[in-house]
Design an enzyme around this catalytic site. Structure first.
Site, PDB file in Angstrom:
ATOM      1  N   ILE A   1      23.071  60.452  56.814  1.00 18.63           N
ATOM      2  CA  ILE A   1      22.874  60.770  55.768  1.00 18.63           C
ATOM      3  C   ILE A   1      22.303  59.144  54.865  1.00 18.63           C
ATOM      4  CG2 ILE A   1      23.460  61.179  53.058  1.00 18.63           C
ATOM      5  CD1 ILE A   1      25.235  63.199  54.751  1.00 18.63           C
TER       6      ILE A   1
ATOM      7  N   SER B   1      29.589  61.669  49.137  1.00 15.68           N
ATOM      8  CA  SER B   1      30.267  61.857  50.408  1.00 15.68           C
ATOM      9  C   SER B   1      31.500  62.931  50.105  1.00 15.68           C
ATOM     10  CB  SER B   1      30.724  60.596  51.135  1.00 15.68           C
ATOM     11  OG  SER B   1      29.462  60.046  51.836  1.00 15.68           O
ATOM     12  N   ARG B   2      32.604  61.970  49.872  1.00 20.40           N
ATOM     13  CA  ARG B   2      34.061  62.803  49.636  1.00 20.40           C
ATOM     14  C   ARG B   2      34.759  62.202  48.255  1.00 20.40           C
ATOM     15  NH1 ARG B   2      32.046  66.310  51.890  1.00 20.40           N
ATOM     16  NH2 ARG B   2      32.964  67.391  53.896  1.00 20.40           N
TER      17      ARG B   2
ATOM     18  N   ASP C   1      28.975  63.467  43.180  1.00 26.36           N
ATOM     19  CA  ASP C   1      28.763  64.877  43.624  1.00 26.36           C
ATOM     20  C   ASP C   1      30.083  65.430  44.112  1.00 26.36           C
ATOM     21  OD1 ASP C   1      27.205  67.266  43.863  1.00 26.36           O
ATOM     22  OD2 ASP C   1      27.372  66.966  46.350  1.00 26.36           O
TER      23      ASP C   1
ATOM     24  N   GLU D   1      38.669  68.091  43.427  1.00 24.65           N
ATOM     25  CA  GLU D   1      37.614  68.986  43.030  1.00 24.65           C
ATOM     26  C   GLU D   1      38.186  70.318  43.646  1.00 24.65           C
ATOM     27  OE1 GLU D   1      34.256  67.463  45.417  1.00 24.65           O
ATOM     28  OE2 GLU D   1      34.503  69.207  46.860  1.00 24.65           O
TER      29      GLU D   1
ATOM     30  N   HIS E   1      29.615  69.304  44.110  1.00 29.26           N
ATOM     31  CA  HIS E   1      29.448  69.580  45.303  1.00 29.26           C
ATOM     32  C   HIS E   1      28.058  70.169  45.820  1.00 29.26           C
ATOM     33  CE1 HIS E   1      32.181  68.500  48.984  1.00 29.26           C
ATOM     34  NE2 HIS E   1      30.713  68.801  49.406  1.00 29.26           N
TER      35      HIS E   1
HETATM   36  P1  NAD Z   1      27.695  60.608  59.940  1.00 32.67           P
HETATM   37  O1  NAD Z   1      28.920  60.790  60.853  1.00 32.67           O
HETATM   38  O2  NAD Z   1      26.342  60.757  60.569  1.00 32.67           O
HETATM   39  O3  NAD Z   1      27.585  59.043  59.469  1.00 32.67           O
HETATM   40  C1  NAD Z   1      28.950  58.496  58.746  1.00 32.67           C
HETATM   41  C2  NAD Z   1      28.703  56.827  59.013  1.00 32.67           C
HETATM   42  O4  NAD Z   1      29.882  56.313  58.367  1.00 32.67           O
HETATM   43  C3  NAD Z   1      28.691  56.451  60.623  1.00 32.67           C
HETATM   44  O5  NAD Z   1      27.907  55.787  60.705  1.00 32.67           O
HETATM   45  C4  NAD Z   1      30.217  55.769  60.561  1.00 32.67           C
HETATM   46  O6  NAD Z   1      30.008  54.675  61.726  1.00 32.67           O
HETATM   47  C5  NAD Z   1      30.347  55.241  59.184  1.00 32.67           C
HETATM   48  N1  NAD Z   1      31.691  54.830  58.933  1.00 32.67           N
HETATM   49  C6  NAD Z   1      32.869  55.376  59.677  1.00 32.67           C
HETATM   50  N2  NAD Z   1      33.933  54.455  59.115  1.00 32.67           N
HETATM   51  C7  NAD Z   1      33.408  53.813  57.912  1.00 32.67           C
HETATM   52  C8  NAD Z   1      33.895  52.715  57.009  1.00 32.67           C
HETATM   53  N3  NAD Z   1      35.133  52.246  57.181  1.00 32.67           N
HETATM   54  N4  NAD Z   1      33.144  51.835  56.270  1.00 32.67           N
HETATM   55  C9  NAD Z   1      31.700  52.298  56.236  1.00 32.67           C
HETATM   56  N5  NAD Z   1      31.058  53.226  57.252  1.00 32.67           N
HETATM   57  C10 NAD Z   1      31.800  53.892  57.943  1.00 32.67           C
HETATM   58  O7  NAD Z   1      27.889  61.386  58.856  1.00 32.67           O
HETATM   59  P2  NAD Z   1      26.675  62.000  57.789  1.00 32.67           P
HETATM   60  O8  NAD Z   1      26.285  63.219  58.255  1.00 32.67           O
HETATM   61  O9  NAD Z   1      25.909  60.733  57.547  1.00 32.67           O
HETATM   62  O10 NAD Z   1      27.690  62.490  56.456  1.00 32.67           O
HETATM   63  C11 NAD Z   1      28.343  61.334  55.791  1.00 32.67           C
HETATM   64  C12 NAD Z   1      29.616  61.969  54.779  1.00 32.67           C
HETATM   65  O11 NAD Z   1      28.643  62.811  53.944  1.00 32.67           O
HETATM   66  C13 NAD Z   1      30.269  62.845  55.566  1.00 32.67           C
HETATM   67  O12 NAD Z   1      31.464  62.357  56.270  1.00 32.67           O
HETATM   68  C14 NAD Z   1      30.647  63.875  54.527  1.00 32.67           C
HETATM   69  O13 NAD Z   1      31.641  63.471  53.915  1.00 32.67           O
HETATM   70  C15 NAD Z   1      29.547  63.767  53.439  1.00 32.67           C
HETATM   71  N6  NAD Z   1      28.650  64.794  53.114  1.00 32.67           N
HETATM   72  C16 NAD Z   1      28.602  65.474  51.756  1.00 32.67           C
HETATM   73  C17 NAD Z   1      27.910  66.692  51.558  1.00 32.67           C
HETATM   74  C18 NAD Z   1      27.924  66.868  50.179  1.00 32.67           C
HETATM   75  O14 NAD Z   1      27.291  68.182  49.978  1.00 32.67           O
HETATM   76  N7  NAD Z   1      28.115  66.274  49.275  1.00 32.67           N
HETATM   77  C19 NAD Z   1      27.293  67.376  52.560  1.00 32.67           C
HETATM   78  C20 NAD Z   1      27.388  66.723  54.003  1.00 32.67           C
HETATM   79  C21 NAD Z   1      28.085  65.541  54.194  1.00 32.67           C
END
Ligand code: NAD
Length: 345
Positions: free
Chosen positions: A155, A233-234, A258, A263, A295
């Site tokens: 993302i 993200s979370r 979001d 939540e 969300h």
């Molecule tokens: P991903 O696993 O492809 O990417 C996560 C990235 O975060 C990785 O590159 C990882 O190295 C990095 N990371 C790990 N620890 C870290 C730290 N301490 N500091 C900085 N970066 C760090 O995941 P993604 O598919 O890109 O999703 C990212 C987040 O988005 C998910 O973890 C999820 O929580 C959130 N998400 C939210 C929704 C929503 O509807 N709002 C939907 C999907 C995912």
């Protein structure tokens, strides 16, 4: 395989029923959230399908295992709500949907940035009430602004690509920097440099013990005055009480969320007839420069159908005795990052 699908909404049911025409699993749709006092609803099912605000902690894993559940199929990428170690101990296989539409989340992120910057949420209401004043709606150009991306996985990378199109100057922090991201003009920096330099900070890392409250009073103090913070993200990546203090002092100029750390008791439900008892959330709603969606970043047609198809394929692979590649096991969860087996769209 009989699967109890928890936290089902009408839209989940539609997408799962459509995808299940190709799979033929026996699905029981349940509106209840999965938690200790609802786990008994899984009786008679070998599999459970859970979403982001279901609570699959050690107690719930034990309750599921005692009822003969063998498979936990998450219909999400994030898995911070699951005790994966306990599931492994109890012989429950956990699968997830590592990527269903990172575009959905990245596009929503940029939508929030634009909307909160230009106060589109306020303008919408004003115009409907015949108020055509522009006072209070002044925004800034995104062009040339420095945007810091925390987490450059699926993302975060797409968000970077979109923002490059706006002419932003991009910084990123990720413990696992990615050369492809550097190729589109992103400069990796440490977090303190990002906080000091960036006009906008957007969060795209998983929730882990390392990232819990990564945005807190101390980090906010290091940011530029009037910084915009975006979190899709979370929720628990942001210390909400510290963010409220930052908004009150003017340190935070815009906040778009979001996700919210508490939540689970609010989002995905229609509570418009109820009194909101969460005072922290209620305080957030009072700021003109805060925009919250519940969300919904993932919520596109493409994402819903990919979630249903991948979840049901994961279940099919399990029933055949195959690996889907989407299994979560304690050993393939790296300590500092989300489990990512290289899956992408
Ligand atoms: P991903 O696993 O492809 O990417 C996560 C990235 O975060 C990785 O590159 C990882 O190295 C990095 N990371 C790990 N620890 C870290 C730290 N301490 N500091 C900085 N970066 C760090 O995941 P993604 O598919 O890109 O999703 C990212 C987040 O988005 C998910 O973890 C999820 O929580 C959130 N998400 C939210 C929704 C929503 O509807 N709002 C939907 C999907 C995912």
């Amino acid at each position: 395989m009989r699967i109890a699908v928890f936290s089902t909404k009408a839209y989940d049911r539609r997408s799962f029923e459509e995808a299940n025409e190709r799979h033929g699993h026996d699905l029981t749709f349940l509106e209840a959230r999965l938690q200790a006092n609802t786990a008994a609803l899984a009786a008679g099912h070998e599999g459970v399908c859970a979403f982001v605000n279901d609570n699959v902690d050690a107690e719930v894993v034990d309750l599921l295992a005692e009822q003969g559940v063998e498979l936990l199929a998450l219909r999400s990428a994030g898995f911070n709500h699951v005790d994966v170690d306990r599931a492994a101990e109890r012989g429950i296989t956990v699968v997830r949907v590592p990527a269903y539409s990172p575009y959905a989340v990245a596009e929503h992120t940029v939508g929030l940035m634009l909307a909160v910057d230009r106060r589109i949420h306020r303008a919408y209401n004003r115009v409907r009430e015949g108020n055509f004043s522009l006072e209070g709606l002044l925004g800034f150009d995104l062009r040339s602004k420095r945007v810091g991306i925390i987490g450059t996985g699926k993302i975060g990378q797409i968000t970077a690509r979109i923002l490059r199109g706006f002419g932003c100057s991009l910084r990123a922090y990720d413990p696992y920097p990615n050369d492809e991201v550097r190729d589109y003009g992103v400069r990796y920096v440490d977090l303190d440099t990002m906080f000091a330099e960036c006009d906008v900070i957007t969060l795209h890392c998983p929730l882990t013990p390392d990232t819990h409250h990564i945005i807190n009073a101390e980090s906010i103090a290091k940011m530029k005055d009037g910084v915009m913070i975006v979190n899709t993200s979370r929720g628990a990546l942001v210390d909400t009480v510290a963010a409220i203090e930052g908004l009150k002092s003017g340190k935070i100029g815009n906040l778009a969320l979001d996700v919210y750390e508490e939540e689970g008791d609010l989002f995905f439900e229609d509570l418009s007839d109820k009194v909101i008892t969460d005072d922290v959330f209620s305080r957030l709603l009072t700021f003109p420069n805060v925009l919250i969606t519940a969300h919904q970043a993932f919520f596109t047609q493409e994402a819903l159908s990919n979630i249903a198809e991948t979840t049901l394929s994961n279940i099919a692979a399990y029933t055949r005795g195959d690996r889907s590649g989407n299994e979560l096991t304690p050993k393939n969860i790296r300590p500092n990052r989300g489990n990512d087996d290289g899956e992408d769209e």
